[in-house]
Design a protein around this motif. Sequence first.
Motif, mmCIF file in Angstrom:
data_model
loop_
_atom_site.group_PDB
_atom_site.id
_atom_site.type_symbol
_atom_site.label_atom_id
_atom_site.label_comp_id
_atom_site.label_asym_id
_atom_site.label_seq_id
_atom_site.Cartn_x
_atom_site.Cartn_y
_atom_site.Cartn_z
ATOM 1 N N MET A 1 0.722 -1.144 -0.272
ATOM 2 C CA MET A 1 -0.117 -0.155 -0.310
ATOM 3 C C MET A 1 0.702 1.526 -0.283
ATOM 4 O O MET A 1 1.576 1.368 0.632
ATOM 5 N N ALA A 2 0.360 2.165 -1.122
ATOM 6 C CA ALA A 2 1.645 3.639 -0.886
ATOM 7 C C ALA A 2 1.492 3.996 0.258
ATOM 8 O O ALA A 2 0.458 4.205 1.218
ATOM 9 N N ASP A 3 2.580 4.616 0.368
ATOM 10 C CA ASP A 3 2.606 5.455 1.361
ATOM 11 C C ASP A 3 1.692 6.595 2.106
ATOM 12 O O ASP A 3 1.234 7.346 2.984
ATOM 13 N N HIS A 4 1.395 7.207 1.124
ATOM 14 C CA HIS A 4 0.092 8.488 1.102
ATOM 15 C C HIS A 4 -1.619 8.635 1.165
ATOM 16 O O HIS A 4 -1.901 8.762 1.776
ATOM 17 N N VAL A 5 -1.445 6.901 1.414
ATOM 18 C CA VAL A 5 -2.955 6.208 1.965
ATOM 19 C C VAL A 5 -2.736 6.356 3.364
ATOM 20 O O VAL A 5 -2.860 6.080 3.702
ATOM 21 N N VAL A 6 -4.463 6.814 3.302
ATOM 22 C CA VAL A 6 -4.571 7.443 5.180
ATOM 23 C C VAL A 6 -5.295 6.531 5.823
ATOM 24 O O VAL A 6 -6.160 5.247 5.547
ATOM 25 N N ALA A 7 -4.888 5.857 6.924
ATOM 26 C CA ALA A 7 -5.166 4.583 7.617
ATOM 27 C C ALA A 7 -7.061 4.932 7.833
ATOM 28 O O ALA A 7 -7.638 6.113 8.278
ATOM 29 N N SER A 8 -7.862 3.788 7.615
ATOM 30 C CA SER A 8 -9.188 3.904 8.515
ATOM 31 C C SER A 8 -9.370 3.823 9.629
ATOM 32 O O SER A 8 -11.106 3.545 9.862
ATOM 33 N N TYR A 9 -8.451 3.923 10.325
ATOM 34 C CA TYR A 9 -8.144 3.327 11.461
ATOM 35 C C TYR A 9 -7.426 4.374 12.302
ATOM 36 O O TYR A 9 -6.280 4.518 11.967
ATOM 37 N N SER A 10 -7.100 4.008 13.479
ATOM 38 C CA SER A 10 -6.395 4.871 14.829
ATOM 39 C C SER A 10 -5.646 4.013 14.825
ATOM 40 O O SER A 10 -5.594 2.916 15.218
ATOM 41 N N LEU A 11 -4.363 4.987 15.037
ATOM 42 C CA LEU A 11 -3.353 3.827 16.031
ATOM 43 C C LEU A 11 -3.967 3.711 17.210
ATOM 44 O O LEU A 11 -3.223 2.285 17.619
ATOM 45 N N LYS A 12 -4.483 3.842 17.941
ATOM 46 C CA LYS A 12 -4.463 3.618 19.293
ATOM 47 C C LYS A 12 -6.313 2.404 19.245
ATOM 48 O O LYS A 12 -5.829 1.419 19.838
ATOM 49 N N SER A 13 -6.704 2.453 18.138
ATOM 50 C CA SER A 13 -7.635 1.282 18.035
ATOM 51 C C SER A 13 -6.871 -0.067 16.940
ATOM 52 O O SER A 13 -7.349 -0.752 17.791
ATOM 53 N N LEU A 14 -5.574 0.347 16.141
ATOM 54 C CA LEU A 14 -5.107 -0.957 16.461
ATOM 55 C C LEU A 14 -4.085 -1.670 17.747
ATOM 56 O O LEU A 14 -4.023 -2.284 17.484
ATOM 57 N N VAL A 15 -3.883 -0.632 18.564
ATOM 58 C CA VAL A 15 -2.987 -0.719 19.664
ATOM 59 C C VAL A 15 -4.021 -1.334 20.247
ATOM 60 O O VAL A 15 -3.928 -3.009 21.642
ATOM 61 N N LEU A 16 -4.985 -1.053 20.542
ATOM 62 C CA LEU A 16 -5.759 -1.704 21.637
ATOM 63 C C LEU A 16 -6.778 -3.031 21.050
ATOM 64 O O LEU A 16 -6.655 -3.879 21.499
ATOM 65 N N PHE A 196 15.943 -7.157 -0.386
ATOM 66 C CA PHE A 196 15.616 -7.845 0.077
ATOM 67 C C PHE A 196 16.308 -9.236 1.367
ATOM 68 O O PHE A 196 16.053 -9.612 1.714
ATOM 69 N N ILE A 197 17.536 -8.762 0.749
ATOM 70 C CA ILE A 197 18.295 -9.864 1.343
ATOM 71 C C ILE A 197 18.912 -8.733 2.945
ATOM 72 O O ILE A 197 19.021 -7.844 3.672
ATOM 73 N N PRO A 303 13.270 -4.270 6.958
ATOM 74 C CA PRO A 303 13.174 -4.981 5.268
ATOM 75 C C PRO A 303 11.661 -4.256 4.860
ATOM 76 O O PRO A 303 11.230 -4.358 3.727
ATOM 77 N N ALA A 304 10.959 -4.285 6.042
ATOM 78 C CA ALA A 304 9.918 -3.440 5.581
ATOM 79 C C ALA A 304 9.372 -2.969 4.226
ATOM 80 O O ALA A 304 8.299 -2.912 3.719
ATOM 81 N N PRO A 305 9.908 -1.554 4.559
ATOM 82 C CA PRO A 305 9.891 -0.726 3.780
ATOM 83 C C PRO A 305 10.288 -1.337 2.702
ATOM 84 O O PRO A 305 9.541 -0.551 1.067
ATOM 85 N N TYR A 306 11.404 -1.715 1.966
ATOM 86 C CA TYR A 306 11.356 -2.056 1.020
ATOM 87 C C TYR A 306 10.502 -3.079 -0.145
ATOM 88 O O TYR A 306 9.540 -2.978 -0.486
#
Length: 385
Positions: A1-16, A196-197, A303-306
């Motif tokens: 997913m491209a970096d500019h895509v806005v999440a449909s959820y908050s970081l708080k929701s994900l952490v919870l 990916f190495i 490696p995640a950004p790659y």
Amino acid sequence: MADHVVASYSLKSLVLYFLKLGTIGFGGPVALVGYMHRDLVENRKWITEDDYREGLALSQLAPGPLAAQMGIYIGFVHYRLLGATLAGLAFVLPSFLMVLMLGAVYVHYQGISWMQAVFYGVGAAVIGIITVSAYKLTKKSIGKDYYLWFIYLIAAVTTIITENENIWLFIGGGIFYWLVKASVNLKQQAGSTAPFIFPALLQVSSTGSSGTLTDIFLFFTKAGAFVFGSGLAIVPFLYGGVVKEFGWLNEQEFMDAVAVAMITPGPVVITVGFIGYLAAGFPGAAVAAFATFFPCYLFTVIPAPYFKKYGKRPGIRAFVDGITAAAIGAIAGAVIVLGRRSIQDVPTALICIAVIAVLLLVKKVQEPLIILVAAVLGILIKSLV
């Protein structure tokens, strides 16, 4: 997913969410990654199927605990380093606190005699839970592609025979499917796999270390950095060091530590916290847990950004699909391997079958309730026998 895509959820929701999963998520890595797919991809649609597959592929390629890496990667998808860090901590912390409490009880009462009775029922229920999770992952990800089914079956059979997950099998599955899908255009992109190495791991040796905490840190760093496979794959490595080399635990204490990991929610590898507590109290537990999970954190976020940048290219997409098929095949094979140990007799077989039936037929049943009922049944059956 491209970096500019806005999440449909908050970081708080994900952490919870990960705090809840770490608190009530039973069943080990197979079930946990299945819950993440069900909850975050299918139900809430926070994470796309492609992002999930990329995370699963990366988690299988890197050493360390599968479920924890998957949680870290999902946190990274939209919230990058902060999301990965908070999601990982939220996922691991509840089970770490639980094994600390169990460790204190264990030391105080000089063993946990009732644990084997609990595990008798819970172990059978866990096999039912991971069987359903593996079935759903297979149905969703493999589809009707004969080549993916070929990779899947090879991985499953190999895992059943060897009782271990082989990193080269995952890489081989990726290369095979990439070759199947290859074309003239893809050949021009062959160089794109270079990012990916993984960075070369620094060999860690406990030779010449001073003090128990130093030994614990060095040994569990090796466990987190060099052991591939999910969940119980780390157990043989731990046994060799904890029991044979250092003598921190005896045979019975080590088996009880594994049982603690199985009857507590969250990642199975959290057993390292229990082992560290028995070896050196709270400092030992904290050092063991940090040393085990920090390498897998690095092997996910570096490696995640790659993966995010190059993962949509056709050649990389085919490579990831092949790895995913092998990973899910290995997960299915692991169900058989674990089932051999947990399905001991007719009562455990009946518990397992009942759990599968309930999960397939009853839509909204909660896994913690299943685990609780199985634990009670285990105690009752053992007391009667």
